[in-house]
Design a protein around this motif. Structure first.
Motif, PDB file in Angstrom:
ATOM      1  N   ALA A 163       0.823  -1.205   0.000  1.00 48.06           N
ATOM      2  CA  ALA A 163       0.000   0.000   0.000  1.00 48.06           C
ATOM      3  C   ALA A 163       0.858   1.257   0.000  1.00 48.06           C
ATOM      4  O   ALA A 163       0.543   2.249  -0.687  1.00 48.06           O
ATOM      5  CB  ALA A 163      -0.933  -0.009   1.212  1.00 48.06           C
ATOM      6  N   SER A 164       1.959   1.232   0.763  1.00 45.50           N
ATOM      7  CA  SER A 164       2.835   2.413   0.826  1.00 45.50           C
ATOM      8  C   SER A 164       3.449   2.704  -0.534  1.00 45.50           C
ATOM      9  O   SER A 164       3.471   3.855  -0.995  1.00 45.50           O
ATOM     10  CB  SER A 164       3.934   2.197   1.867  1.00 45.50           C
ATOM     11  N   GLU A 165       3.973   1.681  -1.185  1.00 46.38           N
ATOM     12  CA  GLU A 165       4.595   1.862  -2.496  1.00 46.38           C
ATOM     13  C   GLU A 165       3.558   2.264  -3.542  1.00 46.38           C
ATOM     14  O   GLU A 165       3.828   3.126  -4.399  1.00 46.38           O
ATOM     15  CB  GLU A 165       5.311   0.577  -2.911  1.00 46.38           C
ATOM     16  N   PHE A 166       2.387   1.652  -3.481  1.00 44.44           N
ATOM     17  CA  PHE A 166       1.350   1.975  -4.458  1.00 44.44           C
ATOM     18  C   PHE A 166       0.894   3.427  -4.299  1.00 44.44           C
ATOM     19  O   PHE A 166       0.739   4.164  -5.286  1.00 44.44           O
ATOM     20  CB  PHE A 166       0.152   1.030  -4.290  1.00 44.44           C
ATOM     21  N   ASN A 167       0.686   3.853  -3.050  1.00 45.41           N
ATOM     22  CA  ASN A 167       0.279   5.245  -2.810  1.00 45.41           C
ATOM     23  C   ASN A 167       1.359   6.224  -3.265  1.00 45.41           C
ATOM     24  O   ASN A 167       1.063   7.307  -3.793  1.00 45.41           O
ATOM     25  CB  ASN A 167      -0.018   5.461  -1.330  1.00 45.41           C
ATOM     26  N   LYS A 168       2.616   5.854  -3.075  1.00 49.46           N
ATOM     27  CA  LYS A 168       3.725   6.718  -3.480  1.00 49.46           C
ATOM     28  C   LYS A 168       3.726   6.930  -4.991  1.00 49.46           C
ATOM     29  O   LYS A 168       3.842   8.074  -5.479  1.00 49.46           O
ATOM     30  CB  LYS A 168       5.045   6.081  -3.029  1.00 49.46           C
ATOM     31  N   THR A 185      -2.642  21.605 -13.641  1.00 54.10           N
ATOM     32  CA  THR A 185      -1.665  21.726 -12.572  1.00 54.10           C
ATOM     33  C   THR A 185      -1.871  20.617 -11.544  1.00 54.10           C
ATOM     34  O   THR A 185      -2.935  19.995 -11.488  1.00 54.10           O
ATOM     35  CB  THR A 185      -1.770  23.092 -11.869  1.00 54.10           C
ATOM     36  N   LYS A 186      -0.817  20.402 -10.747  1.00 50.14           N
ATOM     37  CA  LYS A 186      -0.899  19.358  -9.709  1.00 50.14           C
ATOM     38  C   LYS A 186      -0.312  19.917  -8.427  1.00 50.14           C
ATOM     39  O   LYS A 186       0.797  20.463  -8.422  1.00 50.14           O
ATOM     40  CB  LYS A 186      -0.122  18.119 -10.147  1.00 50.14           C
ATOM     41  N   THR A 187      -1.070  19.771  -7.329  1.00 44.84           N
ATOM     42  CA  THR A 187      -0.611  20.207  -6.012  1.00 44.84           C
ATOM     43  C   THR A 187      -0.736  19.037  -5.038  1.00 44.84           C
ATOM     44  O   THR A 187      -1.477  18.077  -5.290  1.00 44.84           O
ATOM     45  CB  THR A 187      -1.471  21.376  -5.502  1.00 44.84           C
ATOM     46  N   PRO A 188      -0.032  19.100  -3.897  1.00 42.79           N
ATOM     47  CA  PRO A 188      -0.165  18.019  -2.904  1.00 42.79           C
ATOM     48  C   PRO A 188      -1.603  17.768  -2.471  1.00 42.79           C
ATOM     49  O   PRO A 188      -1.978  16.644  -2.160  1.00 42.79           O
ATOM     50  CB  PRO A 188       0.692  18.522  -1.744  1.00 42.79           C
ATOM     51  N   ALA A 189      -2.418  18.828  -2.500  1.00 44.27           N
ATOM     52  CA  ALA A 189      -3.810  18.682  -2.077  1.00 44.27           C
ATOM     53  C   ALA A 189      -4.650  17.922  -3.091  1.00 44.27           C
ATOM     54  O   ALA A 189      -5.724  17.415  -2.760  1.00 44.27           O
ATOM     55  CB  ALA A 189      -4.432  20.051  -1.826  1.00 44.27           C
ATOM     56  N   THR A 190      -4.160  17.853  -4.336  1.00 45.06           N
ATOM     57  CA  THR A 190      -4.941  17.180  -5.384  1.00 45.06           C
ATOM     58  C   THR A 190      -4.282  15.877  -5.842  1.00 45.06           C
ATOM     59  O   THR A 190      -4.597  15.357  -6.909  1.00 45.06           O
ATOM     60  CB  THR A 190      -5.117  18.114  -6.586  1.00 45.06           C
ATOM     61  N   THR A 191      -3.324  15.375  -5.059  1.00 38.70           N
ATOM     62  CA  THR A 191      -2.778  14.035  -5.301  1.00 38.70           C
ATOM     63  C   THR A 191      -3.327  13.139  -4.214  1.00 38.70           C
ATOM     64  O   THR A 191      -3.186  13.434  -3.031  1.00 38.70           O
ATOM     65  CB  THR A 191      -1.238  14.045  -5.257  1.00 38.70           C
ATOM     66  N   TYR A 192      -3.953  12.085  -4.620  1.00 39.33           N
ATOM     67  CA  TYR A 192      -4.722  11.276  -3.670  1.00 39.33           C
ATOM     68  C   TYR A 192      -4.107   9.887  -3.492  1.00 39.33           C
ATOM     69  O   TYR A 192      -3.614   9.301  -4.459  1.00 39.33           O
ATOM     70  CB  TYR A 192      -6.164  11.132  -4.161  1.00 39.33           C
ATOM     71  N   SER A 193      -4.193   9.383  -2.260  1.00 42.23           N
ATOM     72  CA  SER A 193      -3.788   7.993  -1.993  1.00 42.23           C
ATOM     73  C   SER A 193      -4.866   7.046  -2.494  1.00 42.23           C
ATOM     74  O   SER A 193      -6.062   7.369  -2.451  1.00 42.23           O
ATOM     75  CB  SER A 193      -3.569   7.779  -0.490  1.00 42.23           C
ATOM     76  N   PHE A 194      -4.439   5.901  -2.956  1.00 44.93           N
ATOM     77  CA  PHE A 194      -5.396   4.895  -3.424  1.00 44.93           C
ATOM     78  C   PHE A 194      -5.882   4.030  -2.263  1.00 44.93           C
ATOM     79  O   PHE A 194      -7.050   3.679  -2.181  1.00 44.93           O
ATOM     80  CB  PHE A 194      -4.730   4.021  -4.494  1.00 44.93           C
ATOM     81  N   PHE A 195      -4.935   3.695  -1.360  1.00 45.16           N
ATOM     82  CA  PHE A 195      -5.273   2.853  -0.206  1.00 45.16           C
ATOM     83  C   PHE A 195      -5.203   3.669   1.076  1.00 45.16           C
ATOM     84  O   PHE A 195      -4.460   4.657   1.175  1.00 45.16           O
ATOM     85  CB  PHE A 195      -4.321   1.652  -0.098  1.00 45.16           C
ATOM     86  N   GLY A 223      -5.928   3.184   5.710  1.00 42.28           N
ATOM     87  CA  GLY A 223      -6.050   2.225   6.811  1.00 42.28           C
ATOM     88  C   GLY A 223      -4.740   1.658   7.309  1.00 42.28           C
ATOM     89  O   GLY A 223      -4.724   0.763   8.153  1.00 42.28           O
ATOM     90  N   ILE A 224      -3.605   2.163   6.760  1.00 48.55           N
ATOM     91  CA  ILE A 224      -2.309   1.700   7.257  1.00 48.55           C
ATOM     92  C   ILE A 224      -1.666   2.830   8.041  1.00 48.55           C
ATOM     93  O   ILE A 224      -1.860   4.003   7.743  1.00 48.55           O
ATOM     94  CB  ILE A 224      -1.383   1.240   6.110  1.00 48.55           C
ATOM     95  N   GLY A 225      -0.902   2.466   9.046  1.00 48.55           N
ATOM     96  CA  GLY A 225      -0.251   3.472   9.879  1.00 48.55           C
ATOM     97  C   GLY A 225       1.185   3.698   9.469  1.00 48.55           C
ATOM     98  O   GLY A 225       1.587   3.422   8.338  1.00 48.55           O
ATOM     99  N   ALA A 226       1.966   4.165  10.450  1.00 46.20           N
ATOM    100  CA  ALA A 226       3.377   4.445  10.185  1.00 46.20           C
ATOM    101  C   ALA A 226       4.230   3.186  10.246  1.00 46.20           C
ATOM    102  O   ALA A 226       5.378   3.182   9.805  1.00 46.20           O
ATOM    103  CB  ALA A 226       3.893   5.475  11.188  1.00 46.20           C
ATOM    104  N   THR A 227       3.668   2.100  10.790  1.00 43.26           N
ATOM    105  CA  THR A 227       4.391   0.820  10.880  1.00 43.26           C
ATOM    106  C   THR A 227       3.494  -0.279  10.318  1.00 43.26           C
ATOM    107  O   THR A 227       2.286  -0.099  10.169  1.00 43.26           O
ATOM    108  CB  THR A 227       4.740   0.499  12.347  1.00 43.26           C
ATOM    109  N   PRO A 228       4.083  -1.442  10.020  1.00 43.65           N
ATOM    110  CA  PRO A 228       3.279  -2.523   9.441  1.00 43.65           C
ATOM    111  C   PRO A 228       2.221  -3.113  10.365  1.00 43.65           C
ATOM    112  O   PRO A 228       1.292  -3.769   9.891  1.00 43.65           O
ATOM    113  CB  PRO A 228       4.340  -3.591   9.089  1.00 43.65           C
ATOM    114  N   ALA A 229       2.343  -2.892  11.668  1.00 48.67           N
ATOM    115  CA  ALA A 229       1.427  -3.537  12.621  1.00 48.67           C
ATOM    116  C   ALA A 229      -0.031  -3.245  12.277  1.00 48.67           C
ATOM    117  O   ALA A 229      -0.442  -2.089  12.172  1.00 48.67           O
ATOM    118  CB  ALA A 229       1.733  -3.062  14.036  1.00 48.67           C
TER     119      ALA A 229
END
Length: 526
Positions: free
Chosen positions: A346-351, A366-376, A378-384
């Motif tokens: 999910a992290s790699e795909f969102n990146k 144009t493209k801004t950080p506010a208009t780039t969206y994650s696909f997945f 529900g994941i946190g900063a760690t794999p847990a």
């Protein structure tokens, strides 16, 4: 001077002893199909010869026999075979528990199949390939979204299902400890009954059989050592005494100090087994054994150092904390692998998704950080917890969500065009990207975990079958010694019947001799 009635007593003893043997034979036949029953036999012993050595002994040519007596009624049992059987039964309990847990895991992972995670991911990659060809097609975008949702739901299903089985294993571990404690209590109770009977010279064969059946079952659950302890008093030399039950470590040796589960020599003769869990209340922290001793000392035993048996097999499948504080076990390791997969994927795909251009960006020019969206999401900063939590991002919902799939790509400072599908190809190429520490692809990582699971399951099945064959072979040898053979019992019945009849005939002969002396001799003799 010998007694005129000497022969009558000898014959009477013969009749009574053969009658005891016949009754014991009948008891064996009646219990031919009773589980745990050991056949019994009467130990014939000669009675004291006449006359005894003394100054006033009669002057006869030598000592004469006075007949036979039933010395004891003993069960036929081979202790060495019992020890062998319990050793093999212990291995069978361990591998059977491992095999059952791995079989359930294989059913959940369901690989290879059309419904497994691998196939679901393949369909997702293929949908991205199709999108790269038709990046403006809303149908292709809808397929990508649906198959992405299917990937997330498959991760959720696998994680939730494995966690549910893990919960069942915890329940099973608790029930197993309760069963162990119940068996120990029953053995301790039987020990006390035996200690009240044996000092009077009796052999409580029924209690012996009940106790051995309990020890057989206990050997399936944990590796124990059995040591007989004499009851004292006027116990028979062949009395089996009380059982001292000791828990053994993973290498088959005693702990230091020894951990007694049942100890007739101690004031507190009964031990206890409990399980403690970590902060998640799922992973086994320690097996706590309260030793049967005067001090009733409790010992924390590392689950890895626990002796073989069904309990250890369940704990190793459920998960435990090792001596270094690391969580080990079949189910927690697979759950951790799924979490790592879901997190890295999910992290790699969102990146890559955020690095591309979606239709909203292209239309706006144009493209801004506010208009780039994650696909997945529900994941946190760690794999847990990633596999349980991964889901399709809310930004991907509805018609606008289809437009937010970044299929196009453009270098910095340039604007992508709607017919470009190069970023969709980059998303599809994540399949071959070495996203695990820069060394392993998603597919290789998953195949490695599934392959290891299959190897472990195959080993568990093989060793379960081997242990079962060995346990059955030893049990058959036990049965050949301790079991009731109806053919043998019928032969014994005829043998004892003839001996009984012969003793009865002997009484008739002596009666006729006495009749001749009493009624046929002297003045009035016939």
């Amino acid at each position: 001077m010998r007694s005129t009635f000497h022969g009558l007593e000898t014959a009477r003893r013969g009749m009574f002893t053969q009658q005891t043997a016949l009754q014991t034979t009948g008891h064996n036949i009646a219990n031919a199909n009773t589980p745990g029953y050991s056949r019994q036999r009467v130990n014939f012993v000669q009675t004291e010869a006449y006359p005894a050595a003394s100054m006033n002994r009669p002057q006869i040519p030598g000592q004469m026999g006075t007949g036979v007596a039933a010395g004891s009624v003993q069960r036929v049992r081979e202790g060495f075979l019992d020890t062998q059987f319990r050793g093999e039964n212990n291995k069978l309990g361990y591998w059977d528990a491992r095999s059952e847990a791995l079989e359930k895991m294989e059913d959940i992972m369901n690989e290879p199949s059309d419904n497994g995670l691998a196939k679901t991911l393949d369909r997702f990659w293929q949908s991205l390939q199709d999108l790269s060809v038709n990046p403006e097609d809303s149908g292709a975008r809808s397929v990508v979204r649906q198959r992405g949702l299917a990937v997330a739901e498959t991760f959720n299903y696998l994680s939730n299902s494995l966690s549910a089985i893990q919960g069942d294993l915890k329940t099973q571990a608790n029930l197993t400890t309760k069963e162990i404690n119940a068996i120990l209590k029953d053995i301790d109770s039987i020990n006390k009954q035996i200690s009240e009977v044996e000092p009077h010279g009796y052999l409580p064969n029924k209690l012996y059989d009940e106790r051995d059946s309990l020890v057989d079952r206990l050997s399936t659950l944990a590796n124990v050592k059995v040591t007989p302890i004499k009851s004292g008093g006027q116990s028979s030399p062949i009395a089996e005494g009380q059982y001292q039950i000791e828990l053994l470590s993973s290498n088959g040796n005693s702990y230091s100090p020894a951990v007694m589960l049942v100890d007739p020599n101690s004031t507190n003769s009964l031990g206890k087994v409990d399980i403690t869990y970590d902060s998640t209340n799922t992973i086994v922290q320690n097996v706590v054994v309260t030793s049967a001793s005067d001090a009733a000392t409790a010992y924390d035993i590392d689950a890895k150092n626990l002796s073989n048996g069904e309990l250890k097999g369940i704990i190793e499948s459920n998960g435990f904390v090792d001596s270094l504080g690391n969580v080990k076990g079949t189910y927690p390791e697979m759950l951790a692998s799924l979490d790592e997969m879901a997190f890295e994927f999910a992290s790699e795909f969102n990146k890559v998704q955020q690095d591309g251009w979606n239709l909203e960006n292209i239309n706006a020019g144009t493209k801004t950080p506010a208009t780039t969206y994650s696909f997945f999401d529900g994941i946190g900063a760690t794999p847990a917890g990633a596999a349980k939590g991964i889901t399709l991002h809310s930004n991907m919902e509805g018609t606008s969500g289809l437009d937010r799939i970044a299929a196009a790509w453009a270098p910095a400072g340039e604007v992508a065009y709607s017919g470009d599908g190069s970023n969709a190809l980059k998303l599809a190429d994540i399949k071959n990207a070495k996203i695990f520490s820069g060394a392993t692809t998603l597919q290789s990582y998953y195949e490695g975990k599934i392959g290891q699971m299959a190897v472990d399951a195959q080993q568990a099945v093989r060793l379960t079958e081997n242990s079962s064959v060995l346990a059955d072979a030893v049990d058959q040898r036990r049965i050949s010694v301790s079991g009731v053979s109806l053919d043998e019992e019928m032969t014994n019945m005829i043998q004892f019947q003839h001996a009984y009849n012969a003793s009865a005939r002997n009484i008739t002969v002596i009666d006729e001799m006495l009749d001749k002396i009493i009624n046929g001799m002297g003045v009035g003799g016939r």
